[in-house]
Design a protein around this motif. Sequence first.
Motif, PDB file in Angstrom:
ATOM      1  N   TRP A  51       0.843  -1.201   0.000  1.00 34.60           N
ATOM      2  CA  TRP A  51       0.000   0.000   0.000  1.00 34.60           C
ATOM      3  C   TRP A  51       0.876   1.248   0.000  1.00 34.60           C
ATOM      4  CZ3 TRP A  51      -1.429   4.311   2.835  1.00 34.60           C
ATOM      5  CH2 TRP A  51      -2.701   4.839   2.600  1.00 34.60           C
ATOM      6  N   LEU A  52       1.930   1.251   0.810  1.00 39.45           N
ATOM      7  CA  LEU A  52       2.834   2.408   0.874  1.00 39.45           C
ATOM      8  C   LEU A  52       3.642   2.566  -0.409  1.00 39.45           C
ATOM      9  CD1 LEU A  52       4.125   2.100   4.552  1.00 39.45           C
ATOM     10  CD2 LEU A  52       2.657   3.910   3.632  1.00 39.45           C
ATOM     11  N   ILE A  53       4.095   1.458  -0.987  1.00 39.28           N
ATOM     12  CA  ILE A  53       4.859   1.532  -2.233  1.00 39.28           C
ATOM     13  C   ILE A  53       4.041   2.221  -3.319  1.00 39.28           C
ATOM     14  CG2 ILE A  53       5.631   0.079  -4.176  1.00 39.28           C
ATOM     15  CD1 ILE A  53       7.785   0.337  -2.114  1.00 39.28           C
ATOM     16  N   GLU A  54       2.742   1.980  -3.329  1.00 37.51           N
ATOM     17  CA  GLU A  54       1.871   2.573  -4.342  1.00 37.51           C
ATOM     18  C   GLU A  54       1.516   4.022  -4.021  1.00 37.51           C
ATOM     19  OE1 GLU A  54      -1.468  -0.024  -4.423  1.00 37.51           O
ATOM     20  OE2 GLU A  54      -0.353  -1.703  -5.325  1.00 37.51           O
ATOM     21  N   ARG A  55       1.883   4.493  -2.827  1.00 35.80           N
ATOM     22  CA  ARG A  55       1.518   5.841  -2.388  1.00 35.80           C
ATOM     23  C   ARG A  55       2.731   6.552  -1.778  1.00 35.80           C
ATOM     24  NH1 ARG A  55      -2.420   2.284  -1.932  1.00 35.80           N
ATOM     25  NH2 ARG A  55      -4.580   2.877  -2.445  1.00 35.80           N
ATOM     26  N   PRO A  56       3.697   6.920  -2.617  1.00 35.23           N
ATOM     27  CA  PRO A  56       4.910   7.567  -2.087  1.00 35.23           C
ATOM     28  C   PRO A  56       4.635   8.907  -1.411  1.00 35.23           C
ATOM     29  CG  PRO A  56       4.841   7.687  -4.495  1.00 35.23           C
ATOM     30  CD  PRO A  56       3.748   6.746  -4.084  1.00 35.23           C
ATOM     31  N   GLY A  57       3.464   9.485  -1.622  1.00 32.11           N
ATOM     32  CA  GLY A  57       3.134  10.761  -0.988  1.00 32.11           C
ATOM     33  C   GLY A  57       2.661  10.629   0.445  1.00 32.11           C
ATOM     34  N   VAL A  58       2.367   9.403   0.885  1.00 32.62           N
ATOM     35  CA  VAL A  58       1.969   9.192   2.279  1.00 32.62           C
ATOM     36  C   VAL A  58       3.216   9.229   3.151  1.00 32.62           C
ATOM     37  CG1 VAL A  58       0.989   7.543   3.929  1.00 32.62           C
ATOM     38  CG2 VAL A  58      -0.095   7.864   1.699  1.00 32.62           C
ATOM     39  N   LEU A  59       3.193  10.045   4.186  1.00 36.44           N
ATOM     40  CA  LEU A  59       4.358  10.217   5.057  1.00 36.44           C
ATOM     41  C   LEU A  59       4.450   9.080   6.071  1.00 36.44           C
ATOM     42  CD1 LEU A  59       3.900  14.038   5.757  1.00 36.44           C
ATOM     43  CD2 LEU A  59       5.254  12.961   3.951  1.00 36.44           C
ATOM     44  N   THR A  60       5.675   8.718   6.421  1.00 35.72           N
ATOM     45  CA  THR A  60       5.865   7.656   7.414  1.00 35.72           C
ATOM     46  C   THR A  60       6.889   8.015   8.481  1.00 35.72           C
ATOM     47  OG1 THR A  60       7.634   6.553   6.184  1.00 35.72           O
ATOM     48  CG2 THR A  60       5.358   5.902   5.664  1.00 35.72           C
ATOM     49  N   GLY A  61       7.667   9.087   8.301  1.00 34.71           N
ATOM     50  CA  GLY A  61       8.722   9.385   9.262  1.00 34.71           C
ATOM     51  C   GLY A  61       9.725   8.257   9.383  1.00 34.71           C
ATOM     52  N   ASP A  62       9.903   7.489   8.297  1.00 34.91           N
ATOM     53  CA  ASP A  62      10.834   6.351   8.280  1.00 34.91           C
ATOM     54  C   ASP A  62      10.475   5.299   9.326  1.00 34.91           C
ATOM     55  OD1 ASP A  62      12.576   7.382   6.203  1.00 34.91           O
ATOM     56  OD2 ASP A  62      13.231   8.840   7.685  1.00 34.91           O
TER      57      ASP A  62
END
Length: 386
Positions: free
Chosen positions: A226-237
Amino acid sequence: MPASSTAPRLPAPRLTDQLKAGLDAPICLTWEITYGCNLACIHCLSSSGRRDPRELNTAEAKAVVDELRDLQVFYVNIGGGEPTIRPDFYDLVDYSVSRGVGVKFSTNGSTITADRAKRLAGSDYVDVQISIDGADAVTNDAVRGAGSYATARRAMDHLAEAGFGPFKISVVVTRDNAGQLDAFEALANGYGAQLRLTRLRPSGRGADSWARLHPTQQQQVALYHWLIERPGVLTGDSFFHLSALGEALPGLNLCGAGRVVCLIDPIGDVYACPFVLHPEFRAGSVRDAGGFARVWRQSDLFLELRRPASAGACASCGSYDACQGGCMAAKFFTGLPLDGPDPECVKGHGEALLGRVAAGAAPSPGPGHSVPVRLRTRPGPVGASK
């Protein structure tokens, strides 16, 4: 031509290797300015509730801001506790911004009135994160307390109506809300906000809820894709351990504790990692001679963390370069060795090792400050949802 011109050029050091060696100042700094909070979230990293009478006073806090300015720290992440319950909170925000230190603060939204939202919208370089842990009240309130979802949505309404701009909606991913990622994304899009997902860690009150709430292996794999498909979603690493599944997630993808990040707690103690508030990872205090700068640049703990380290038990795993062994905090508070696999290792190595950890072997997160404070005023009815 000089002989030196024919010498082979050495490859430039990788960015990750440079960052592991530490920087002259942290890229960003987490500053918990109070342990006081009007909620008692079951996964709270710092077991917040009561204020500590030893908190830095206003003058001391401003002196820290001046140090950060001199070190050219770009911005600080202010949290708690609920940071906005400090009477001098907005004065400290204004002071930081006036000194060229940007502010990002996390809040449960309980004190964000319409007027305060307008004040924030008029501030330069202030970023607001509203915390929720469910895309609906039932899921959220089971973690954060009754009425907390409505309170957070009201704060979002106020910020949107004030024209604040793209505030952030911050979510800790749990076993109960991992299936709501699309709903969180839709909520953020509805406000023109940015979605930020972070990892559940077994520290503070989270030590008691982690085994029950941390995502399953299947959920972790789904989260990664899900994150790979949405690089604009922030995760703070937060999820660099997931990079062992394939393509690296955006970000530094390494543990930056004591190298590029650290934490200052409400009484001025400096810790290597924002998620390991434990004496073993206390590097010093801003109240010590030399202040924060001396702690950052000369503390024995930080210097040790910046020395090259072996891959330890993960050396034989072909994914080590991708995941860097995972999260120090997650390993420490589950009783795993720091040079061992992450407890949520996607290869299953951490789960296998967890089964061999003796009862009571995990360090205690400490007693904390777990009695919530009461707000003097009760928020009004929830505004219209966006």
